[in-house]
Design a protein around this motif. Structure first.
Motif, PDB file in Angstrom:
ATOM      1  N   PHE A 163       0.847  -1.194   0.000  1.00 23.45           N
ATOM      2  CA  PHE A 163       0.000   0.000   0.000  1.00 23.45           C
ATOM      3  C   PHE A 163       0.883   1.246   0.000  1.00 23.45           C
ATOM      4  O   PHE A 163       1.237   1.781   1.040  1.00 23.45           O
ATOM      5  N   ILE A 164       1.244   1.701  -1.185  1.00 23.69           N
ATOM      6  CA  ILE A 164       2.067   2.895  -1.339  1.00 23.69           C
ATOM      7  C   ILE A 164       1.807   3.479  -2.722  1.00 23.69           C
ATOM      8  O   ILE A 164       1.631   2.730  -3.703  1.00 23.69           O
ATOM      9  N   ASP A 165       1.791   4.796  -2.817  1.00 18.61           N
ATOM     10  CA  ASP A 165       1.454   5.431  -4.088  1.00 18.61           C
ATOM     11  C   ASP A 165       2.513   5.193  -5.160  1.00 18.61           C
ATOM     12  O   ASP A 165       2.212   5.206  -6.360  1.00 18.61           O
ATOM     13  N   VAL A 166       3.750   4.941  -4.756  1.00 16.30           N
ATOM     14  CA  VAL A 166       4.818   4.708  -5.731  1.00 16.30           C
ATOM     15  C   VAL A 166       4.497   3.497  -6.606  1.00 16.30           C
ATOM     16  O   VAL A 166       4.665   3.526  -7.833  1.00 16.30           O
ATOM     17  N   VAL A 167       4.018   2.433  -5.980  1.00 12.81           N
ATOM     18  CA  VAL A 167       3.671   1.229  -6.744  1.00 12.81           C
ATOM     19  C   VAL A 167       2.475   1.489  -7.650  1.00 12.81           C
ATOM     20  O   VAL A 167       2.453   1.075  -8.817  1.00 12.81           O
ATOM     21  N   GLU A 168       1.476   2.198  -7.138  1.00 11.36           N
ATOM     22  CA  GLU A 168       0.302   2.538  -7.955  1.00 11.36           C
ATOM     23  C   GLU A 168       0.701   3.376  -9.158  1.00 11.36           C
ATOM     24  O   GLU A 168       0.262   3.123 -10.290  1.00 11.36           O
ATOM     25  N   VAL A 169       1.540   4.376  -8.950  1.00  5.75           N
ATOM     26  CA  VAL A 169       1.982   5.250 -10.044  1.00  5.75           C
ATOM     27  C   VAL A 169       2.754   4.457 -11.093  1.00  5.75           C
ATOM     28  O   VAL A 169       2.543   4.636 -12.307  1.00  5.75           O
ATOM     29  N   HIS A 170       3.623   3.580 -10.646  1.00  5.29           N
ATOM     30  CA  HIS A 170       4.415   2.799 -11.609  1.00  5.29           C
ATOM     31  C   HIS A 170       3.545   1.818 -12.403  1.00  5.29           C
ATOM     32  O   HIS A 170       3.673   1.722 -13.630  1.00  5.29           O
ATOM     33  N   ASN A 171       2.696   1.085 -11.715  1.00  6.48           N
ATOM     34  CA  ASN A 171       1.864   0.109 -12.422  1.00  6.48           C
ATOM     35  C   ASN A 171       0.959   0.784 -13.448  1.00  6.48           C
ATOM     36  O   ASN A 171       0.813   0.303 -14.582  1.00  6.48           O
ATOM     37  N   THR A 172       0.364   1.905 -13.072  1.00  4.69           N
ATOM     38  CA  THR A 172      -0.513   2.623 -13.996  1.00  4.69           C
ATOM     39  C   THR A 172       0.273   3.206 -15.164  1.00  4.69           C
ATOM     40  O   THR A 172      -0.174   3.153 -16.320  1.00  4.69           O
ATOM     41  N   SER A 173       1.439   3.752 -14.889  1.00  5.62           N
ATOM     42  CA  SER A 173       2.259   4.363 -15.941  1.00  5.62           C
ATOM     43  C   SER A 173       2.789   3.325 -16.920  1.00  5.62           C
ATOM     44  O   SER A 173       2.817   3.559 -18.133  1.00  5.62           O
ATOM     45  N   ILE A 174       3.189   2.182 -16.395  1.00  6.12           N
ATOM     46  CA  ILE A 174       3.686   1.119 -17.268  1.00  6.12           C
ATOM     47  C   ILE A 174       2.579   0.613 -18.181  1.00  6.12           C
ATOM     48  O   ILE A 174       2.783   0.404 -19.388  1.00  6.12           O
ATOM     49  N   SER A 175       1.389   0.416 -17.618  1.00  3.82           N
ATOM     50  CA  SER A 175       0.246  -0.021 -18.435  1.00  3.82           C
ATOM     51  C   SER A 175      -0.057   1.001 -19.528  1.00  3.82           C
ATOM     52  O   SER A 175      -0.320   0.632 -20.681  1.00  3.82           O
ATOM     53  N   ALA A 176      -0.013   2.289 -19.177  1.00  2.00           N
ATOM     54  CA  ALA A 176      -0.276   3.336 -20.168  1.00  2.00           C
ATOM     55  C   ALA A 176       0.769   3.304 -21.273  1.00  2.00           C
ATOM     56  O   ALA A 176       0.437   3.391 -22.465  1.00  2.00           O
ATOM     57  N   LEU A 177       2.041   3.182 -20.907  1.00  2.00           N
ATOM     58  CA  LEU A 177       3.106   3.163 -21.913  1.00  2.00           C
ATOM     59  C   LEU A 177       2.961   1.983 -22.862  1.00  2.00           C
ATOM     60  O   LEU A 177       3.107   2.138 -24.080  1.00  2.00           O
ATOM     61  N   LEU A 178       2.672   0.813 -22.316  1.00  2.00           N
ATOM     62  CA  LEU A 178       2.525  -0.379 -23.153  1.00  2.00           C
ATOM     63  C   LEU A 178       1.304  -0.304 -24.065  1.00  2.00           C
ATOM     64  O   LEU A 178       1.243  -0.987 -25.092  1.00  2.00           O
ATOM     65  N   GLN A 179       0.356   0.555 -23.714  1.00  2.00           N
ATOM     66  CA  GLN A 179      -0.829   0.752 -24.550  1.00  2.00           C
ATOM     67  C   GLN A 179      -0.678   1.932 -25.505  1.00  2.00           C
ATOM     68  O   GLN A 179      -1.622   2.283 -26.212  1.00  2.00           O
ATOM     69  N   GLY A 180       0.486   2.558 -25.481  1.00  2.00           N
ATOM     70  CA  GLY A 180       0.741   3.663 -26.390  1.00  2.00           C
ATOM     71  C   GLY A 180       0.300   5.023 -25.882  1.00  2.00           C
ATOM     72  O   GLY A 180       0.268   5.991 -26.646  1.00  2.00           O
ATOM     73  N   THR A 181      -0.033   5.123 -24.609  1.00  2.00           N
ATOM     74  CA  THR A 181      -0.458   6.401 -24.015  1.00  2.00           C
ATOM     75  C   THR A 181       0.724   7.053 -23.304  1.00  2.00           C
ATOM     76  O   THR A 181       1.511   6.372 -22.637  1.00  2.00           O
ATOM     77  N   ASN A 182       0.832   8.353 -23.426  1.00  2.00           N
ATOM     78  CA  ASN A 182       1.915   9.072 -22.775  1.00  2.00           C
ATOM     79  C   ASN A 182       1.723   9.039 -21.256  1.00  2.00           C
ATOM     80  O   ASN A 182       0.740   9.584 -20.737  1.00  2.00           O
ATOM     81  N   PRO A 183       2.632   8.419 -20.506  1.00  2.00           N
ATOM     82  CA  PRO A 183       2.454   8.312 -19.054  1.00  2.00           C
ATOM     83  C   PRO A 183       2.588   9.656 -18.330  1.00  2.00           C
ATOM     84  O   PRO A 183       2.257   9.741 -17.142  1.00  2.00           O
ATOM     85  N   TYR A 184       3.051  10.687 -19.035  1.00  2.00           N
ATOM     86  CA  TYR A 184       3.175  12.003 -18.414  1.00  2.00           C
ATOM     87  C   TYR A 184       1.912  12.847 -18.589  1.00  2.00           C
ATOM     88  O   TYR A 184       1.868  13.990 -18.130  1.00  2.00           O
ATOM     89  N   THR A 185       0.912  12.291 -19.230  1.00  2.00           N
ATOM     90  CA  THR A 185      -0.347  13.023 -19.434  1.00  2.00           C
ATOM     91  C   THR A 185      -1.522  12.378 -18.709  1.00  2.00           C
ATOM     92  O   THR A 185      -2.653  12.828 -18.853  1.00  2.00           O
ATOM     93  N   ILE A 186      -1.275  11.314 -17.945  1.00  2.00           N
ATOM     94  CA  ILE A 186      -2.354  10.619 -17.259  1.00  2.00           C
ATOM     95  C   ILE A 186      -2.464  11.118 -15.814  1.00  2.00           C
ATOM     96  O   ILE A 186      -1.655  11.926 -15.353  1.00  2.00           O
ATOM     97  N   THR A 187      -3.469  10.638 -15.086  1.00  2.00           N
ATOM     98  CA  THR A 187      -3.627  10.941 -13.661  1.00  2.00           C
ATOM     99  C   THR A 187      -3.768   9.635 -12.893  1.00  2.00           C
ATOM    100  O   THR A 187      -3.959   8.566 -13.481  1.00  2.00           O
ATOM    101  N   PHE A 188      -3.702   9.735 -11.565  1.00  2.00           N
ATOM    102  CA  PHE A 188      -3.726   8.546 -10.721  1.00  2.00           C
ATOM    103  C   PHE A 188      -4.721   8.727  -9.580  1.00  2.00           C
ATOM    104  O   PHE A 188      -5.008   9.864  -9.172  1.00  2.00           O
TER     105      PHE A 188
END
Length: 484
Positions: A163-188
């Motif tokens: 339970f830490i935001d670092v893991v949530e941010v990474h998992n969401t950002s990695i999923s976005a990148l692999l789907q072709g979405t810019n991870p710097y334009t998403i929210t968490f």
């Protein structure tokens, strides 16, 4: 007669400027003390933790400042092996007397057996390091690293969803990148449901109003780990590689025991569990230092990657001047080319994301960091001062102290791999202790740099090692029996 590769490297180390025993001892005490400081409350503010932090600062400062007098060197040389072996036993005991991580899914003591076995094995291997014969040392190091990989794998499996935001941010950002979405334009999502954690305007309708907050290289490295099922496997690999660089940098047992001490730092598995990216920085610092002696051209590449992996790394770019690789460059033109290679590598891994969305990248990497609030629970003198005096120190204090520390290392630090790693950690230490936020991950990086300095030091540990190693083996045997 053919010279062995390790002998050639050892001879080259002796042709270079040498490290003092006082510098090496100061780095060792600093690293051990920091390990105990972050063990107290997982890197949060506590009186005992502040005391250990103060010891770390004093020892590192003395190691950097003391003149290289024969009497000082003799005392430091006598104390060094005993300090390393004492640190090994203290870290091992601290590891075994507290939970190794925070969010373990453990239902019975039986599930902790791999952990107990791994710590006992690392302690025994570390205690035997200084007396290990040359022909066995390569396999000795490999076994140390293999045991830690087993420990890290156990930890990731036993704590799959911390339970830490670092893991949530990474998992969401990695999923976005692999789907072709810019991870710097998403929210968490705000998993803490506490807007005060991020500062004014950073949370809206339960969402964090910023994207991925680390440089692109960190995301790319984490993404590689995600292919194994969890991005933290990349962090495990990074810690293992860092320890390998420390252990293999010199053909003596000092590097092996320093690497083992890094792996046995009581909060090492906690850092891995929480998903912090400082292991990437430590890996590149250690690799750059080792390669600067053995493969200078490759060191230019890892140095470029180091500058690109975290925002704060560029603050300590001046310490790169201490690397011994610059002594091998014969002309000003060659030096300019070397610098161009380093900066080019940093640009190559960053530029694609900058072109993808320059505004979003600048916002997430720079602006968001400036909005982070002061944390009164930080393990820092700033938090301690705020608790005692009721007011936060000025933010520029940390920068001023880091600058003063930088001037000191340029005057006193040797132009060696050990001098570079200690200087990086030393300057960062002075920056962190008066920062607005200072937690376990920052101090883990600093102590890792200190252990790298110990392992890569050209100082030869004195004859006390043989007696110390024998005593350590007996203690290690007793520790292993008590664990079982």
């Amino acid at each position: 007669m053919e010279t062995r590769p390790d002998q050639a490297a050892h001879q080259s180390l002796h042709r270079a400027p040498t490290d003092s025993a006082a510098l090496t001892l100061g780095a060792a005490i600093c690293a051990i003390a920091l390990g105990l400081a972050i063990q107290v409350r997982d890197g949060h503010l506590a009186p005992t933790a502040v005391a250990w932090l103060t010891l770390a600062i004093i020892s590192a400062s003395l190691g950097m400042s003391l003149p290289r007098l024969p009497s000082v060197e003799r005392i430091a040389d006598t104390l060094l092996p005993w300090t390393l072996l004492a640190g090994l036993l203290i870290h091992s005991w601290s590891f075994l007397t507290a939970a190794p991580a925070q969010d373990l899914r453990i239902e019975s003591i039986e599930q902790l057996r791999p952990f107990y076995f791994g710590i006992a094995a690392l302690t025994a291997l570390g205690g035997a390091a200084l007396g290990c014969p040359y022909w066995l040392r390569r396999w000795h190091v490999a076994l140390v690293l293999l045991v830690f990989v087993g420990l890290g794998t156990w930890l990731i499996t036993a704590s799959p969803s911390p339970f830490i935001d670092v893991v949530e941010v990474h998992n969401t950002s990695i999923s976005a990148l692999l789907q072709g979405t810019n991870p710097y334009t998403i929210t968490f999502p705000d998993i803490y449901n506490d807007p005060a954690m991020y500062g004014p305007g950073m949370v809206k309708d339960g969402r964090l109003m910023f994207g991925y907050t680390y440089p692109p290289l960190s995301l790319l490295l984490a993404t590689l780990g995600s292919f194994a099922g969890d991005y933290r496997y990349a962090l495990l690999a990074a810690i293992t590689i860092a320890a390998g660089c420390i252990a293999y940098a010199r053909p003596t047992g000092t590097g092996v025991i320093a690497a083992t001490l890094l792996l046995l730092t009581p909060r090492s598995l906690f850092v891995l569990e929480q998903g912090w990216t400082e292991p990437f920085v430590l890996m590149l610092v250690s690799a750059t230092a080792m390669l600067s002696v053995r493969r200078p051209r490759l060191a230019l590449v890892t140095l470029g990657l180091l500058l690109a992996v975290k925002q704060y790394a560029v603050l300590f770019i001046g310490t790169a001047a201490l690397l011994p690789l610059w002594r091998d460059e014969g002309s000003r033109l060659i030096r300019v080319r070397a610098i161009a290679v380093t900066m080019g590598v940093a640009a190559v891994v960053t530029l694609p994301f900058l072109l993808w969305s320059p505004v979003a990248l600048f916002r997430d990497l720079i602006t968001t960091q400036l909005h982070l609030p002061f944390r009164g629970d930080s393990l820092s003198y700033s938090a301690w001062w705020a608790a005692v005096r009721g007011q936060e120190p000025h933010y520029w204090v940390g920068f001023a102290l880091a600058m003063a520390a930088g001037i000191l290392v340029f005057i006193r630090a040797p132009r060696t791999a050990s001098g570079f790693t200690m200087s990086f950690g030393f300057v960062f230490l002075w920056f962190v202790v008066f920062n607005r936020q200072a937690f376990c991950n920052y101090y883990y990086l600093i102590l890792g740099c200190m252990f790298a300095s110990v392992g890569m030091s050209t100082h030869r540990v004195g004859p006390a090692v043989a007696h110390a190693t024998s005593a350590s083996r007996n203690d290690v045997t007793r520790t292993s029996m008590s664990v079982n």
